[in-house]
Scaffold this motif. Structure first.
Motif, PDB file in Angstrom:
ATOM      1  N   SER A 251     -22.901 -11.028 -23.806  1.00 32.03           N
ATOM      2  CA  SER A 251     -22.744 -10.541 -22.434  1.00 32.03           C
ATOM      3  C   SER A 251     -24.126 -10.406 -21.812  1.00 32.03           C
ATOM      4  O   SER A 251     -25.103 -10.100 -22.495  1.00 32.03           O
ATOM      5  N   ARG A 252     -24.171 -10.633 -20.509  1.00 30.56           N
ATOM      6  CA  ARG A 252     -25.419 -10.433 -19.776  1.00 30.56           C
ATOM      7  C   ARG A 252     -25.067  -9.987 -18.363  1.00 30.56           C
ATOM      8  O   ARG A 252     -24.191 -10.558 -17.721  1.00 30.56           O
TER       9      ARG A 252
ATOM     10  N   LEU B 202     -32.873  -4.654 -23.061  1.00 29.24           N
ATOM     11  CA  LEU B 202     -33.049  -4.247 -21.670  1.00 29.24           C
ATOM     12  C   LEU B 202     -34.343  -4.867 -21.177  1.00 29.24           C
ATOM     13  O   LEU B 202     -35.395  -4.672 -21.792  1.00 29.24           O
ATOM     14  N   ASP B 203     -34.271  -5.589 -20.090  1.00 26.42           N
ATOM     15  CA  ASP B 203     -35.454  -6.227 -19.509  1.00 26.42           C
ATOM     16  C   ASP B 203     -35.634  -5.681 -18.101  1.00 26.42           C
ATOM     17  O   ASP B 203     -34.940  -6.093 -17.169  1.00 26.42           O
ATOM     18  N   LEU B 204     -36.554  -4.730 -17.970  1.00 29.69           N
ATOM     19  CA  LEU B 204     -36.832  -4.132 -16.668  1.00 29.69           C
ATOM     20  C   LEU B 204     -38.001  -4.869 -16.045  1.00 29.69           C
ATOM     21  O   LEU B 204     -39.136  -4.752 -16.497  1.00 29.69           O
ATOM     22  N   ALA B 205     -37.704  -5.650 -15.041  1.00 26.68           N
ATOM     23  CA  ALA B 205     -38.722  -6.414 -14.326  1.00 26.68           C
ATOM     24  C   ALA B 205     -38.926  -5.792 -12.951  1.00 26.68           C
ATOM     25  O   ALA B 205     -38.196  -4.879 -12.548  1.00 26.68           O
ATOM     26  N   GLY B 206     -39.889  -6.311 -12.234  1.00 26.64           N
ATOM     27  CA  GLY B 206     -40.185  -5.793 -10.908  1.00 26.64           C
ATOM     28  C   GLY B 206     -39.014  -5.885  -9.962  1.00 26.64           C
ATOM     29  O   GLY B 206     -38.801  -5.019  -9.118  1.00 26.64           O
ATOM     30  N   SER B 207     -38.195  -6.929 -10.113  1.00 31.31           N
ATOM     31  CA  SER B 207     -37.116  -7.169  -9.161  1.00 31.31           C
ATOM     32  C   SER B 207     -35.740  -6.735  -9.645  1.00 31.31           C
ATOM     33  O   SER B 207     -34.769  -6.795  -8.896  1.00 31.31           O
ATOM     34  N   GLY B 208     -35.605  -6.298 -10.893  1.00 27.86           N
ATOM     35  CA  GLY B 208     -34.293  -5.878 -11.356  1.00 27.86           C
ATOM     36  C   GLY B 208     -34.243  -5.619 -12.847  1.00 27.86           C
ATOM     37  O   GLY B 208     -35.228  -5.782 -13.567  1.00 27.86           O
ATOM     38  N   LEU B 209     -33.067  -5.216 -13.311  1.00 23.33           N
ATOM     39  CA  LEU B 209     -32.816  -4.901 -14.710  1.00 23.33           C
ATOM     40  C   LEU B 209     -31.778  -5.870 -15.242  1.00 23.33           C
ATOM     41  O   LEU B 209     -30.719  -6.053 -14.635  1.00 23.33           O
ATOM     42  N   THR B 210     -32.069  -6.491 -16.381  1.00 20.65           N
ATOM     43  CA  THR B 210     -31.114  -7.356 -17.063  1.00 20.65           C
ATOM     44  C   THR B 210     -30.765  -6.730 -18.403  1.00 20.65           C
ATOM     45  O   THR B 210     -31.665  -6.328 -19.156  1.00 20.65           O
ATOM     46  N   ILE B 211     -29.474  -6.632 -18.679  1.00 14.64           N
ATOM     47  CA  ILE B 211     -28.989  -6.100 -19.949  1.00 14.64           C
ATOM     48  C   ILE B 211     -28.270  -7.235 -20.673  1.00 14.64           C
ATOM     49  O   ILE B 211     -27.350  -7.842 -20.127  1.00 14.64           O
ATOM     50  N   THR B 212     -28.714  -7.516 -21.897  1.00  8.49           N
ATOM     51  CA  THR B 212     -28.142  -8.604 -22.682  1.00  8.49           C
ATOM     52  C   THR B 212     -27.632  -8.040 -24.001  1.00  8.49           C
ATOM     53  O   THR B 212     -28.347  -7.326 -24.697  1.00  8.49           O
ATOM     54  N   VAL B 213     -26.373  -8.378 -24.337  1.00  2.00           N
ATOM     55  CA  VAL B 213     -25.781  -7.988 -25.619  1.00  2.00           C
ATOM     56  C   VAL B 213     -25.750  -9.232 -26.496  1.00  2.00           C
ATOM     57  O   VAL B 213     -25.235 -10.269 -26.100  1.00  2.00           O
ATOM     58  N   LEU B 214     -26.322  -9.096 -27.699  1.00  2.00           N
ATOM     59  CA  LEU B 214     -26.427 -10.226 -28.616  1.00  2.00           C
ATOM     60  C   LEU B 214     -25.553 -10.010 -29.840  1.00  2.00           C
ATOM     61  O   LEU B 214     -25.525  -8.913 -30.402  1.00  2.00           O
ATOM     62  N   GLY B 215     -24.860 -11.067 -30.244  1.00  2.00           N
ATOM     63  CA  GLY B 215     -24.095 -11.045 -31.484  1.00  2.00           C
ATOM     64  C   GLY B 215     -25.029 -11.337 -32.644  1.00  2.00           C
ATOM     65  O   GLY B 215     -25.681 -12.380 -32.660  1.00  2.00           O
ATOM     66  N   ARG B 216     -25.073 -10.465 -33.602  1.00  2.00           N
ATOM     67  CA  ARG B 216     -26.021 -10.609 -34.701  1.00  2.00           C
ATOM     68  C   ARG B 216     -25.681 -11.773 -35.619  1.00  2.00           C
ATOM     69  O   ARG B 216     -26.553 -12.551 -35.993  1.00  2.00           O
ATOM     70  N   SER B 217     -24.441 -11.915 -35.996  1.00  2.00           N
ATOM     71  CA  SER B 217     -24.082 -12.953 -36.974  1.00  2.00           C
ATOM     72  C   SER B 217     -24.204 -14.362 -36.405  1.00  2.00           C
ATOM     73  O   SER B 217     -24.543 -15.295 -37.120  1.00  2.00           O
ATOM     74  N   THR B 218     -23.968 -14.506 -35.104  1.00  2.00           N
ATOM     75  CA  THR B 218     -24.017 -15.841 -34.496  1.00  2.00           C
ATOM     76  C   THR B 218     -25.291 -16.063 -33.695  1.00  2.00           C
ATOM     77  O   THR B 218     -25.546 -17.183 -33.257  1.00  2.00           O
TER      78      THR B 218
END
Length: 95
Positions: free
Chosen positions: A50-51, A29-45
């Motif tokens: 998804s973002r 979760l990246d909460l910045a001044g202008s918005g929130l970005t949610i990134t899902v990362l695959g561990r094995s690769t």
């Protein structure tokens, strides 16, 4: 030295600290001044699965809500300059 994407570095940190346990994905979760970005990362690769980004939740808004709550509870004094007072009133009209 090798430069890697921030997501790759974060995933490696989560792995090395054991935070991920045996989970196959990690979420940043990246909460910045202008918005929130949610990134899902695959561990094995080590890839982004998804973002998504929204500006409905943003750090600036949270800061303003905290400030206004502190003002309303009289923990802070009202702003003395006219522009700050205008900004506070404008915010209350848009919420």
């Amino acid at each position: 030295m090798q430069v890697v994407p921030a997501e790759t570095a974060a995933l490696r940190l989560l792995e090395e600290t054991g935070v991920l346990g045996d989970h196959r994905t990690g979420v940043l979760l990246d909460l910045a001044g202008s918005g929130l970005t949610i990134t899902v990362l695959g561990r094995s690769t080590a890839t982004v699965l998804s973002r998504t980004r929204t500006d409905e939740i943003r750090g600036d808004l949270i800061d303003e809500l905290i400030r206004d709550h502190q003002l309303d509870q009289h923990h802070l004094g009202e702003p003395t300059d006219p522009f700050s007072h205008y900004q506070r009133r404008r915010l209350s009209w848009t919420l």
